[in-house]
Design a protein around this motif. Sequence first.
Motif, mmCIF file in Angstrom:
data_model
loop_
_atom_site.group_PDB
_atom_site.id
_atom_site.type_symbol
_atom_site.label_atom_id
_atom_site.label_comp_id
_atom_site.label_asym_id
_atom_site.label_seq_id
_atom_site.Cartn_x
_atom_site.Cartn_y
_atom_site.Cartn_z
ATOM 1 N N LYS A 167 -51.604 3.795 -122.646
ATOM 2 C CA LYS A 167 -51.276 4.819 -121.640
ATOM 3 C C LYS A 167 -52.507 5.649 -121.289
ATOM 4 N N GLU A 168 -53.313 5.977 -122.302
ATOM 5 C CA GLU A 168 -54.550 6.713 -122.039
ATOM 6 C C GLU A 168 -55.491 5.873 -121.191
ATOM 7 N N ASP A 172 -54.130 6.030 -117.650
ATOM 8 C CA ASP A 172 -54.318 7.341 -117.018
ATOM 9 C C ASP A 172 -55.775 7.610 -116.691
ATOM 10 N N GLN A 173 -56.672 7.076 -117.513
ATOM 11 C CA GLN A 173 -58.102 7.322 -117.291
ATOM 12 C C GLN A 173 -58.737 6.286 -116.367
ATOM 13 N N GLN A 211 -51.976 -0.852 -113.539
ATOM 14 C CA GLN A 211 -50.580 -0.813 -113.961
ATOM 15 C C GLN A 211 -50.114 -2.203 -114.395
#
Length: 819
Positions: free
Chosen positions: A258-259, A262-263, A268
């Motif tokens: 997830k990090e 997000d980064q 996806q």
Amino acid sequence: MNSKTGTASSRTQKSSKKKRAHKPSKVILSTFRMFIFFAVTFSIIVGGILSGMALAYVKTAEDLTADQLMLKGFTTRVYDCNGNEIMALQGDKNREMVDFKDIPQDLKDAFVSIEDKRFYEHPGIDIKRITGAVINFFKPGASSYGGSTITQQVIKNLTGNEERSVKRKVQEWRLALGLERKLSKDQILEIYMNLIYMGQNCYGVQAASQTYFNKDVSELTLAECASLAGITNWPGRYDPFTEKGKENNIARQRVILKEMLDQGYITQTEYNSALNEELKFADSNKRTSEYVSNQPYFIDQVVKDVKRDLMTMGYSEELAIRTIYNNGLQIYTTMDSNIQKAMDEIFKDEKYFTKVNKKTSQTPQAAMVIIDPNGYVRALYGGSGEKIGAPLNRASDSQVQRQPGSTFKPIAIYGPAINERRVTAATIVDDAPVYMMGADKSAYPTNFDYAYGGLTTVRNGIKRSVNVVAAKVWQEILGPDLSLEYLDRVNINRDNERYLSLAMGGLYKGVNPLQMAAAYVPFVSKGLYYEPITYTKVLDMKGNVLLEKKPQSTIVYDEAAAYIMVDMMRSVVRESGGTAVGLGQLQNGKMPSAGKTGTTSDNYDKWFVGFSPYYVGAVWYGYDHNASISSAESSRALQIWHDVMEKVHENLEPIQFTEPQGIVKKDICIYSGKVATDLCSHDPRGSAVRNELFIKGTEPSDDDVCDVHVRAQVCKASTDANGNSLLAGDYCPHESVEEKIFIRRPVPYVPTKAGEKAPSDLKYELPEGEYCNIHGPSMEQTPSDIPNTPDEKPYDRTLWIDFLDELDQTLPRVFRRDD
């Protein structure tokens, strides 16, 4: 009351009230001002102190040395002769170096995203992260908050400083800032990923990848990268080899993914795919058994040899050992894994070491070494059964000093004597009692069966392992000086052992199987001795050559002499009377083989050193503390050799030993060593004719014919005390006379002491001067019955008396006048 007075009074009261009203506020203000003054003053003082301390800490922080920047604790890999990995050598850490370019980008991104998201922006320390850590520290009930950047973690791991103090933290910041000025971000990240602890004694991502996923780090998927990156935060908690650890690992993997999303490190689609991928961790049981297994005997010797060679380069012993186990070396050995496996199977089979000896409570032991003709050690085993712990390596340890027995004869006596042209395979030595320790002593040496064979060729002396023949050649023909010189040539120095027992392998300082196998290599390598080697090269973790090894050769024999020795030792394994007939043969005799057995005094040691055109193998069998080997186990050394070598040669094509130029063949008599005659083929023991090999120029000339075999007539009716027929006289009846073949010894056998055991061929000797003592002129005959002389002269009594006198002198046992 006066109004003015009242007014004044009123003002006074108001003023008084006002003063009273302002007094507390002035106190508070004054107090606040004083607080601010003291606070500022204290801050300045404390700040000055802290600044001074910080400055002192910074000044006392020592820069990282080049040695500290050199990563240590890397796992060394050991490979066989075909480049297959056979073992990992680990010191206190399992670490393998991996280049930055070989680390997947996903793994780099995973670490940065979870460990230090501003890694590519900060100068080595993250002010925002430090501030957050400080604020978090003062929050009641707040959990700890890591303030260390990846650069700081590198500093901490390189210095090994785990102290929890302001001083250490300040110095760490200073060093981190300095490291960022020296190295690029990629270089720092490379050090970090090779340095960090990953649980299960793994240091660095390569060792961790091999341990947890059983694959090279370059092969990791995105899902596996995220899983691996999560371990370093808390290795015990996220270790996937436990059930709870596996659950925690997967949970943290999802956080990291997830990090990364997000980064902006992954899309996806990549995120969803990684979440759906099932993690397949390695078998922890298999991995554990692989890494904690005992180091094989062969690897023991490799480590010993590499250590020795590093020390010759100037390394201390301690540094050499640390280098081997912690510097990520690549050691390429000479081991042939197939040959080693064959040897392992035999030595781990209990049937070869079943205890049958009631004379001792010890476990029987054995050791074996196989070397190819170029000096490369292909397999080695140092004791019976499974290797447990660090036992004595009986195959190669210098502490092993076992007596070699008769296996020493080819290298101490016969090989040198053949090469020096002092003897040939046909040289005759009389195997009869000798007293080499002095005439007042007992016979020495004696043969293993305490019997003597008489006239014996050198070939048969080797074949039947005759001690007397060996001793006479060593002392009377070769001489101890040449013997010791040739032993030096095969790297067995015995210059201080100039005594006769050396000829029979009775040494003060013994030998081990590695030495004996190497000493026999010249027989199959055209006379060249090769220093045995167990490795060919050692690379450092950058792939640079640290050590390189090639066998160094020394000329021991010329090619012809070596081949003659091979052929004589072939008699040991394939001819009647040979001490290794049967078990000394391979592929049912299709694969040429040769060798020599050895047994020491009191049956303490059993040996067989044998070879084919492909390999030399030496086996020792016995007990660590001298104990006589029982008859039930007397052939175990030979049996082990045969069964190992049979496996080794199972799929090899039979090839012949290469005959060099300068070899000639000639039919000789095996009891004279000379050119055979018709009489030799009629020896009563069977034909004595052999087509023998010679080095050109050492063969007997055509006119140098056998003078040992003679033809004579005997009388069957007349025998000596031993039942042997005596020579026929003039008066033996025709029906009692027969013709026989005898031998005539060049030097008559004369007993030295009464009752000594005579050589067994004495019964085939011509009974010189021993004529029939039964038949002769009848005493009832009258002179007139005596036949006239050939010239038909009448009987003359004087002539008759003269005849009898002459007969007395020449044939005293046939007929006496006064009989």
